[in-house]
Design a protein around this motif. Structure first.
Motif, PDB file in Angstrom:
ATOM      1  N   GLN A 101       0.708  -0.946  -0.044  1.00  0.00           N
ATOM      2  CA  GLN A 101       0.097   0.017  -0.067  1.00  0.00           C
ATOM      3  C   GLN A 101       0.723   1.252   0.052  1.00  0.00           C
ATOM      4  O   GLN A 101       1.680   1.427   0.748  1.00  0.00           O
ATOM      5  CB  GLN A 101      -0.931  -0.131   1.387  1.00  0.00           C
ATOM      6  CG  GLN A 101      -1.485   1.396   1.580  1.00  0.00           C
ATOM      7  CD  GLN A 101      -2.846   1.381   1.438  1.00  0.00           C
ATOM      8  OE1 GLN A 101      -3.611   0.220   1.297  1.00  0.00           O
ATOM      9  NE2 GLN A 101      -3.482   2.588   1.599  1.00  0.00           N
ATOM     10  N   VAL A 112       5.571   2.724  -4.582  1.00  0.00           N
ATOM     11  CA  VAL A 112       4.478   2.484  -5.146  1.00  0.00           C
ATOM     12  C   VAL A 112       4.698   2.218  -6.826  1.00  0.00           C
ATOM     13  O   VAL A 112       4.247   1.490  -7.496  1.00  0.00           O
ATOM     14  CB  VAL A 112       3.363   3.456  -5.050  1.00  0.00           C
ATOM     15  CG1 VAL A 112       1.981   3.215  -5.512  1.00  0.00           C
ATOM     16  CG2 VAL A 112       2.935   3.674  -3.335  1.00  0.00           C
ATOM     17  N   VAL A 113       5.480   3.203  -7.056  1.00  0.00           N
ATOM     18  CA  VAL A 113       5.740   3.256  -8.696  1.00  0.00           C
ATOM     19  C   VAL A 113       6.554   1.955  -8.906  1.00  0.00           C
ATOM     20  O   VAL A 113       6.324   1.212  -9.929  1.00  0.00           O
ATOM     21  CB  VAL A 113       6.518   4.527  -9.041  1.00  0.00           C
ATOM     22  CG1 VAL A 113       6.779   4.478 -10.421  1.00  0.00           C
ATOM     23  CG2 VAL A 113       5.552   5.658  -8.697  1.00  0.00           C
ATOM     24  N   THR A 115       6.580  -0.880  -7.444  1.00  0.00           N
ATOM     25  CA  THR A 115       5.966  -2.095  -7.158  1.00  0.00           C
ATOM     26  C   THR A 115       5.152  -2.316  -8.287  1.00  0.00           C
ATOM     27  O   THR A 115       4.811  -3.417  -8.931  1.00  0.00           O
ATOM     28  CB  THR A 115       5.025  -1.951  -6.072  1.00  0.00           C
ATOM     29  OG1 THR A 115       5.895  -1.821  -4.856  1.00  0.00           O
ATOM     30  CG2 THR A 115       3.946  -3.075  -5.710  1.00  0.00           C
ATOM     31  N   LYS A 116       4.434  -1.249  -8.630  1.00  0.00           N
ATOM     32  CA  LYS A 116       3.662  -1.382 -10.182  1.00  0.00           C
ATOM     33  C   LYS A 116       4.366  -1.758 -11.374  1.00  0.00           C
ATOM     34  O   LYS A 116       3.894  -2.664 -12.007  1.00  0.00           O
ATOM     35  CB  LYS A 116       2.745   0.035 -10.373  1.00  0.00           C
ATOM     36  CG  LYS A 116       1.942   0.037 -11.417  1.00  0.00           C
ATOM     37  CD  LYS A 116       1.021   1.297 -11.615  1.00  0.00           C
ATOM     38  CE  LYS A 116      -0.032   1.356 -12.757  1.00  0.00           C
ATOM     39  NZ  LYS A 116      -0.701   2.571 -12.661  1.00  0.00           N
ATOM     40  N   HIS A 119       5.198  -5.435 -11.134  1.00  0.00           N
ATOM     41  CA  HIS A 119       4.021  -6.064 -11.094  1.00  0.00           C
ATOM     42  C   HIS A 119       3.877  -6.371 -12.777  1.00  0.00           C
ATOM     43  O   HIS A 119       3.515  -7.258 -13.157  1.00  0.00           O
ATOM     44  CB  HIS A 119       2.885  -5.530 -10.357  1.00  0.00           C
ATOM     45  CG  HIS A 119       1.625  -6.350 -10.302  1.00  0.00           C
ATOM     46  ND1 HIS A 119       0.581  -6.092  -9.665  1.00  0.00           N
ATOM     47  CD2 HIS A 119       1.505  -7.775 -10.765  1.00  0.00           C
ATOM     48  CE1 HIS A 119      -0.202  -7.106  -9.651  1.00  0.00           C
ATOM     49  NE2 HIS A 119       0.198  -7.941 -10.403  1.00  0.00           N
ATOM     50  N   ILE A 120       3.672  -5.172 -13.478  1.00  0.00           N
ATOM     51  CA  ILE A 120       3.371  -5.039 -14.947  1.00  0.00           C
ATOM     52  C   ILE A 120       4.587  -5.859 -15.694  1.00  0.00           C
ATOM     53  O   ILE A 120       4.240  -6.654 -16.662  1.00  0.00           O
ATOM     54  CB  ILE A 120       3.008  -3.787 -15.288  1.00  0.00           C
ATOM     55  CG1 ILE A 120       1.885  -3.310 -14.753  1.00  0.00           C
ATOM     56  CG2 ILE A 120       2.851  -3.752 -16.807  1.00  0.00           C
ATOM     57  CD1 ILE A 120       1.523  -1.702 -14.981  1.00  0.00           C
ATOM     58  N   ASN A 132      -5.509  -4.801 -13.638  1.00  0.00           N
ATOM     59  CA  ASN A 132      -5.053  -3.468 -12.737  1.00  0.00           C
ATOM     60  C   ASN A 132      -6.136  -3.129 -12.118  1.00  0.00           C
ATOM     61  O   ASN A 132      -6.844  -2.313 -12.820  1.00  0.00           O
ATOM     62  CB  ASN A 132      -3.886  -2.982 -13.055  1.00  0.00           C
ATOM     63  CG  ASN A 132      -3.360  -2.382 -12.209  1.00  0.00           C
ATOM     64  OD1 ASN A 132      -3.062  -2.766 -11.067  1.00  0.00           O
ATOM     65  ND2 ASN A 132      -2.505  -1.385 -12.464  1.00  0.00           N
ATOM     66  N   GLU A 134      -6.688  -0.008  -9.354  1.00  0.00           N
ATOM     67  CA  GLU A 134      -6.329   1.105  -8.244  1.00  0.00           C
ATOM     68  C   GLU A 134      -7.341   1.701  -7.646  1.00  0.00           C
ATOM     69  O   GLU A 134      -8.218   2.598  -8.005  1.00  0.00           O
ATOM     70  CB  GLU A 134      -5.375   2.097  -9.189  1.00  0.00           C
ATOM     71  CG  GLU A 134      -4.451   1.429  -9.797  1.00  0.00           C
ATOM     72  CD  GLU A 134      -3.492   2.610 -10.530  1.00  0.00           C
ATOM     73  OE1 GLU A 134      -3.526   3.483 -10.149  1.00  0.00           O
ATOM     74  OE2 GLU A 134      -2.535   1.996 -11.204  1.00  0.00           O
ATOM     75  N   HIS A 136      -7.702   4.240  -5.279  1.00  0.00           N
ATOM     76  CA  HIS A 136      -7.444   5.122  -4.202  1.00  0.00           C
ATOM     77  C   HIS A 136      -8.473   6.395  -4.318  1.00  0.00           C
ATOM     78  O   HIS A 136      -9.310   6.429  -5.083  1.00  0.00           O
ATOM     79  CB  HIS A 136      -6.036   5.681  -5.068  1.00  0.00           C
ATOM     80  CG  HIS A 136      -6.070   6.334  -6.106  1.00  0.00           C
ATOM     81  ND1 HIS A 136      -6.714   7.475  -6.575  1.00  0.00           N
ATOM     82  CD2 HIS A 136      -5.741   5.657  -7.486  1.00  0.00           C
ATOM     83  CE1 HIS A 136      -6.342   7.729  -7.737  1.00  0.00           C
ATOM     84  NE2 HIS A 136      -5.936   6.558  -8.353  1.00  0.00           N
TER      85      HIS A 136
END
Length: 182
Positions: A101, A112-113, A115-116, A119-120, A132, A134, A136
């Motif tokens: 998170q 955060v960036v 991790t994204k 993941h991609i 995906n 999000e 928020h």
């Protein structure tokens, strides 16, 4: 505890601005503390001014206007401390926040960036289908259903009295609109 009675040896004109500010802040703190411990709200907290500003200059369409809700400063401060700061520390201390998170205590915005992107990239390299989502609330706090938010706070152990105070103040809120024309 301040003694500013007439019997005090200090003349009113001799009291420093810092001392007067301290007295005012002490009174505000006392009211805020009593309200959160007893679950009541002050009548002035129910007067909310809504200011509408353009998302696109000159475009009057409702979806192109941003609504800003202006609450009394002391209520806004209390809500920020109780349901923002304290809630975040409570969630961290009780391991209620997923490690991925963003915005968590001790985390960096780059986490955060990264991790994204990882993941991609992993999904791309392994040719794994990826969806995906999000979830928020950036720029969407006015769309949060407060009853649901209060239930979430309650489920995570928030005390009843501050929830009662906030909920009652919001339930009894009277909104007024202010524009550039008054």
């Amino acid at each position: 505890h301040y003694n500013i009675s007439k019997e005090s040896s200090a003349d009113e004109n001799e009291l420093s601005v810092q001392f007067k500010a301290g007295v005012i802040l002490g009174i505000i703190y006392g009211l805020a503390s009593a309200a959160t411990h007893q679950g009541f709200y002050l009548e002035r907290w129910t007067k909310v001014t809504n200011v509408m500003i353009y998302k696109e200059p000159g475009n009057y369409n409702l979806e192109k206007l941003r609504v800003i809700h202006l609450f009394e400063a002391d209520l806004n401060l209390m809500v920020g401390i109780l349901f923002g700061r304290r809630a975040m520390y409570h969630a961290k201390d009780n391991d209620l926040i997923h490690k991925g998170q963003g915005g968590r205590i001790g985390g960096e915005c780059a986490d955060v960036v990264l991790t994204k992107v990882l993941h991609i990239t992993m999904a791309h390299l392994t040719k794994t289908p990826l969806g995906n989502f999000e979830s928020h609330a950036a720029s969407c706090f006015d769309r949060i259903v407060m009853r649901v938010a209060f239930l979430v706070f309650k489920a995570h152990g928030a005390p009843d009295k501050p929830l009662q105070m906030s909920e009652a103040a919001l339930y009894n809120a009277i909104h007024g609109i202010r524009t550039g024309y008054g």
